[in-house]
Design an enzyme around this catalytic site. Sequence first.
Site, PDB file in Angstrom:
ATOM      1  CB  CYS A 112       0.410   6.960  15.458  1.00  0.00           C
ATOM      2  SG  CYS A 112       0.526   7.871  13.911  1.00  0.00           S
TER       3      CYS A 112
ATOM      4  CG  HIS B 256      -6.585   9.446   6.085  1.00  0.00           C
ATOM      5  ND1 HIS B 256      -6.704  10.124   4.902  1.00  0.00           N
ATOM      6  CD2 HIS B 256      -5.436   8.753   5.995  1.00  0.00           C
ATOM      7  CE1 HIS B 256      -5.678   9.845   4.137  1.00  0.00           C
ATOM      8  NE2 HIS B 256      -4.884   9.023   4.779  1.00  0.00           N
TER       9      HIS B 256
ATOM     10  CB  CYS C   1       6.066   9.430  10.174  1.00  0.00           C
ATOM     11  SG  CYS C   1       6.438   8.442  11.621  1.00  0.00           S
TER      12      CYS C   1
ATOM     13  CG  HIS D  31      -1.048   4.181   1.996  1.00  0.00           C
ATOM     14  ND1 HIS D  31      -0.056   5.020   2.455  1.00  0.00           N
ATOM     15  CD2 HIS D  31      -1.985   4.137   2.959  1.00  0.00           C
ATOM     16  CE1 HIS D  31      -0.394   5.448   3.666  1.00  0.00           C
ATOM     17  NE2 HIS D  31      -1.565   4.935   3.985  1.00  0.00           N
TER      18      HIS D  31
ATOM     19  CD  GLU E 297       4.428   4.115   4.704  1.00  0.00           C
ATOM     20  OE1 GLU E 297       3.506   4.324   5.498  1.00  0.00           O
ATOM     21  OE2 GLU E 297       5.265   3.198   4.853  1.00  0.00           O
TER      22      GLU E 297
ATOM     23  CB  CYS F  24       4.751   1.863  12.555  1.00  0.00           C
ATOM     24  SG  CYS F  24       4.597   2.920  13.971  1.00  0.00           S
TER      25      CYS F  24
ATOM     26  CB  SER G 234      -8.400   6.230   8.299  1.00  0.00           C
ATOM     27  OG  SER G 234      -7.470   5.449   9.022  1.00  0.00           O
TER      28      SER G 234
ATOM     29  CG  ASN H  17      -4.565   3.509  10.669  1.00  0.00           C
ATOM     30  OD1 ASN H  17      -5.123   3.400  11.748  1.00  0.00           O
ATOM     31  ND2 ASN H  17      -4.266   4.684  10.146  1.00  0.00           N
TER      32      ASN H  17
END
Length: 282
Positions: A12, A40, A94, A122, A124, A184, A212, A214
């Site tokens: 991304c 990741h 980001c 997480h 974030e 996002c 990871s 996601n």
Amino acid sequence: MKISIAKHGGFCFGVTRAIRMASEASRGGKPVYSLGELIHNSQVVKELKSKGIVTVDSLRRVKNKNIIIRSHGVHPAVLKKLKQERFTIIDATCPRVRRAQQFVEKLVREGYEVVIVGEKDHPEVRGLLGYAGGKAVIFSDRIKLRSRRVGIVPQTTIEVNSLNHAVARLMSEVLEMKIYNTICYETISRLREAMAIVKKVDVMIVIGGKNSANTTRLFEMCRAFKPSYHIESADEIDPRWFRRVERVGVTAGASTPREQVLAIARYLRRLTPAVRRSKKQS
Ligand code: F3S
């Protein structure tokens, strides 16, 4: 065997940017340290190490003062400590995560009870909690609100359905609700495209780190529809997965380089004759 490759699979924007920033910083020959893996993806982490971008689990292991902040961002206390200890900080948070952090701060300033919709462990989310200065809660079905004025901020990589669920669950308990949609759009388009592909194929291959979040979510969603396999590299592929298979879909999480996706697609194409033979024999 027809292979459909997701256009949205691969790094991304935030990950591309973090890698570029780390590579530029390490160009002078001095290693750059990342607190936790920059991305990741074990193959990429190994490659980065050879370029002088080293993963550490504690600041004590940083041999010089060069540190990169990952795209997930960090708790503001970490940033403060780094500044106090005069680290050279390469902040690759980001910009979309940064925006979520700023919304959290704004909601706290305006007196809202902040509800973060995301995975509690997480990085974030830990950072977002930090920006709320201890005045935020993570959404769960058993949540108990303290205020009737609530501000919702989702983790950038969650599914829209999770946000919808949180909003629906809290609606009856609040007088005022402010929602910042910080999901996002890369996450949304990746999932949407994977869902469109999975309906047309017999087997789905999801590429990306097993650690990871996601990629794992992408895999779980694909698996709900069709036989799906989560792999990190081509060596994990078992040709038997493709017996009697005519169409294969390939997608990848945000921490998988596009080249890796295309290399695996090429590998799958090379498997085609073998698969056909096994079809005839069976
Ligand atoms: Fe940023 Fe979206 Fe990637 S928030 S780190 S561009 S998934």
